[in-house]
Scaffold this motif. Structure first.
Motif, PDB file in Angstrom:
ATOM      1  N   ARG A 264       0.815  -1.165  -0.064  1.00 27.40           N
ATOM      2  CA  ARG A 264       0.084  -0.037   0.098  1.00 27.40           C
ATOM      3  C   ARG A 264       0.897   1.364  -0.083  1.00 27.40           C
ATOM      4  O   ARG A 264       2.083   1.195   0.499  1.00 27.40           O
ATOM      5  CB  ARG A 264      -0.884   0.126   1.295  1.00 27.40           C
ATOM      6  CG  ARG A 264      -2.043  -0.990   1.192  1.00 27.40           C
ATOM      7  CD  ARG A 264      -3.095  -0.470   0.306  1.00 27.40           C
ATOM      8  NE  ARG A 264      -4.209  -1.597   0.398  1.00 27.40           N
ATOM      9  CZ  ARG A 264      -4.424  -2.447  -0.406  1.00 27.40           C
ATOM     10  NH1 ARG A 264      -3.466  -2.809  -1.196  1.00 27.40           N
ATOM     11  NH2 ARG A 264      -5.316  -3.272  -0.606  1.00 27.40           N
ATOM     12  N   ASN A 265       0.442   2.378  -0.562  1.00 30.79           N
ATOM     13  CA  ASN A 265       1.176   3.635  -0.544  1.00 30.79           C
ATOM     14  C   ASN A 265       1.473   4.139   0.983  1.00 30.79           C
ATOM     15  O   ASN A 265       0.602   3.774   1.796  1.00 30.79           O
ATOM     16  CB  ASN A 265       0.271   4.624  -1.016  1.00 30.79           C
ATOM     17  CG  ASN A 265      -0.095   4.473  -2.676  1.00 30.79           C
ATOM     18  OD1 ASN A 265       0.668   3.765  -3.102  1.00 30.79           O
ATOM     19  ND2 ASN A 265      -1.109   5.200  -2.934  1.00 30.79           N
ATOM     20  N   PHE A 266       2.712   4.553   1.211  1.00 27.30           N
ATOM     21  CA  PHE A 266       3.182   5.162   2.404  1.00 27.30           C
ATOM     22  C   PHE A 266       2.029   6.475   2.641  1.00 27.30           C
ATOM     23  O   PHE A 266       1.558   7.176   1.684  1.00 27.30           O
ATOM     24  CB  PHE A 266       4.444   5.503   2.475  1.00 27.30           C
ATOM     25  CG  PHE A 266       5.236   4.195   2.466  1.00 27.30           C
ATOM     26  CD1 PHE A 266       5.277   3.573   3.703  1.00 27.30           C
ATOM     27  CD2 PHE A 266       5.843   3.837   1.317  1.00 27.30           C
ATOM     28  CE1 PHE A 266       5.925   2.295   3.633  1.00 27.30           C
ATOM     29  CE2 PHE A 266       6.595   2.534   1.499  1.00 27.30           C
ATOM     30  CZ  PHE A 266       6.684   1.815   2.432  1.00 27.30           C
ATOM     31  N   PRO A 267       1.653   6.708   3.930  1.00 21.17           N
ATOM     32  CA  PRO A 267       0.962   7.999   4.064  1.00 21.17           C
ATOM     33  C   PRO A 267       1.733   9.239   3.538  1.00 21.17           C
ATOM     34  O   PRO A 267       2.727   9.517   3.841  1.00 21.17           O
ATOM     35  CB  PRO A 267       0.766   8.099   5.611  1.00 21.17           C
ATOM     36  CG  PRO A 267       1.439   7.227   6.104  1.00 21.17           C
ATOM     37  CD  PRO A 267       2.303   6.379   5.006  1.00 21.17           C
ATOM     38  N   HIS A 268       0.905  10.143   2.795  1.00 20.48           N
ATOM     39  CA  HIS A 268       1.262  11.537   2.719  1.00 20.48           C
ATOM     40  C   HIS A 268       0.863  12.536   3.780  1.00 20.48           C
ATOM     41  O   HIS A 268      -0.406  12.648   4.023  1.00 20.48           O
ATOM     42  CB  HIS A 268       0.519  11.928   1.274  1.00 20.48           C
ATOM     43  CG  HIS A 268       1.169  11.285   0.070  1.00 20.48           C
ATOM     44  ND1 HIS A 268       2.131  11.766  -0.906  1.00 20.48           N
ATOM     45  CD2 HIS A 268       0.750   9.963  -0.361  1.00 20.48           C
ATOM     46  CE1 HIS A 268       2.202  10.891  -1.686  1.00 20.48           C
ATOM     47  NE2 HIS A 268       1.749   9.851  -1.399  1.00 20.48           N
ATOM     48  N   VAL A 269       1.773  12.983   4.346  1.00 20.20           N
ATOM     49  CA  VAL A 269       1.618  13.783   5.364  1.00 20.20           C
ATOM     50  C   VAL A 269       2.191  15.092   5.517  1.00 20.20           C
ATOM     51  O   VAL A 269       3.346  15.330   4.862  1.00 20.20           O
ATOM     52  CB  VAL A 269       2.103  13.225   6.777  1.00 20.20           C
ATOM     53  CG1 VAL A 269       1.756  13.822   8.213  1.00 20.20           C
ATOM     54  CG2 VAL A 269       1.619  11.552   6.921  1.00 20.20           C
ATOM     55  N   THR A 270       1.585  16.240   5.769  1.00 18.49           N
ATOM     56  CA  THR A 270       2.053  17.458   5.875  1.00 18.49           C
ATOM     57  C   THR A 270       2.141  17.782   7.308  1.00 18.49           C
ATOM     58  O   THR A 270       1.141  17.783   8.041  1.00 18.49           O
ATOM     59  CB  THR A 270       1.213  18.568   5.201  1.00 18.49           C
ATOM     60  OG1 THR A 270       0.942  17.910   3.732  1.00 18.49           O
ATOM     61  CG2 THR A 270       1.675  20.006   5.428  1.00 18.49           C
TER      62      THR A 270
END
Ligand SMILES: Cc1cc2nc3c(=O)[nH]c(=O)nc-3n(C[C@H](O)[C@H](O)[C@H](O)COP(=O)(O)O)c2cc1C
Ligand code: SF4
Ligand code: SF4
Length: 272
Positions: A264-270
């Motif tokens: 699964r994609n890794f989380p996109h976090v700001t």
């Protein structure tokens, strides 16, 4: 709702006042036990936090029905690793045994699901459980009929997968309900659209809880479109008056089980 406090047990710690969802419990002092601010009983959403967080077992909601329960699993018993592994191991199931899931098991799953969060603790989500596999099959058929109409009318832009689904169905593949024996539909009052969010959360609880009973699930977006656009399917569902479906979910015992946790994609976090 109001609260009853046992003066022999209350340590005057003030926790109940701090955790109250709407801050309606007057802070305790030497003179008085905690109590709901005068005239604010109606604001109470019966969330039970005052009762659940009281460290002394001193506070009870005044409504004696439907009691709070002891927490029997000690803190830390379910490690983050185990819970993470359990959640990551859940998969959508698209092959089912024809063995029926007993109603008692479904009731046990729903007994967990009723603890899902809901806006203002409203608990307004209700359920249609389609236990009869013939009815699930009929829903799949009616959904395909609707997709077929779209294809025949050259309207398949509306459902880009319509012709693919019709082709699959005609080759004997139930691409809608996957041969699942059961379906559950979360439904809400037509005049309370915001509770749609509660319904999605509750269904998410359902699929996680089901997994612990060895029951597999799959969301059925493909049928939802037909529910929304084809009134005859809604009529067939025959939901209680004034209710609208939020989402259908298939369930049953899996025929095939995953051997791996897929990537699964890794989380996109700001971060701020
Ligand atoms: C809103 C929603 C609608 C979905 N609709 C369908 C569907 O109509 N048919 C289907 O086979 N899977 C459906 N799924 C399952 C997704 O394809 C699946 O969750 C995704 O591919 C990830 O796989 P996993 O659930 O095994 O992790 C749906 C999932 C969600 C959340
Ligand atoms: S039940 Fe919830 S809202 Fe009502 S008094 Fe207790 S904490 Fe406050
Ligand atoms: S949380 Fe319990 S012990 Fe603490 S003040 Fe409230 S009723 Fe008393």
């Amino acid at each position: 709702m109001t609260i009853n406090v046992n003066s022999n047990l209350c340590s005057q710690c003030g926790v109940c006042s701090k955790v109250c969802t709407y801050s309606i419990i007057e802070p305790v002092d030497e003179m008085q036990l905690p109590r709901v601010h005068e005239g604010m009983d109606a604001i109470c959403v019966s969330c039970g936090h005052c009762e659940a967080f009281c460290p002394s077992g001193a506070l009870m909601l005044a409504d004696g029905s439907n009691k709070a329960h002891e927490i029997v699993i000690p803190k830390g018993a379910i490690s983050p690793e185990n819970l993470g592994h359990f959640l990551k191991s859940r998969r959508s199931i698209r092959t089912y045994k024809q063995t029926q899931v007993p109603r008692t098991t479904i009731e046990s799953i729903l007994d967990i699901v009723r603890y899902a969060p809901s806006g203002g603790n409203s608990q307004l989500v209700e359920w249609l459980v389609i236990h009869d596999p013939h009815v699930v099959r009929e829903i799949a058929e009616r959904t395909i009929d609707w997709h077929r109409e779209l294809v025949n009318n050259g309207d398949s832009m509306f459902s880009p997968y319509a012709s693919m689904m019709v082709d699959a169905w005609d080759k004997g593949n139930d691409i809608i309900c996957r041969g699942a024996p059961h379906m559950i539909i979360a439904h809400i009052a037509e005049n309370k659209p915001m509770t749609m969010i509660d319904a999605i959360i509750a269904l998410t609880y359902f699929e996680i809880a089901a997994q612990a009973f060895g029951v597999g699930t799959c969301w059925v977006g493909a049928a939802l479109l037909a529910f929304q656009e084809q009134p005859s399917i809604l009529e067939y569902l025959n939901l209680p008056k004034g209710r609208t479906p939020v989402f259908p979910m298939l369930f049953g015992y899996p025929q095939n089980t995953p051997q791996l946790i897929p990537r699964r994609n890794f989380p996109h976090v700001t971060w701020r």
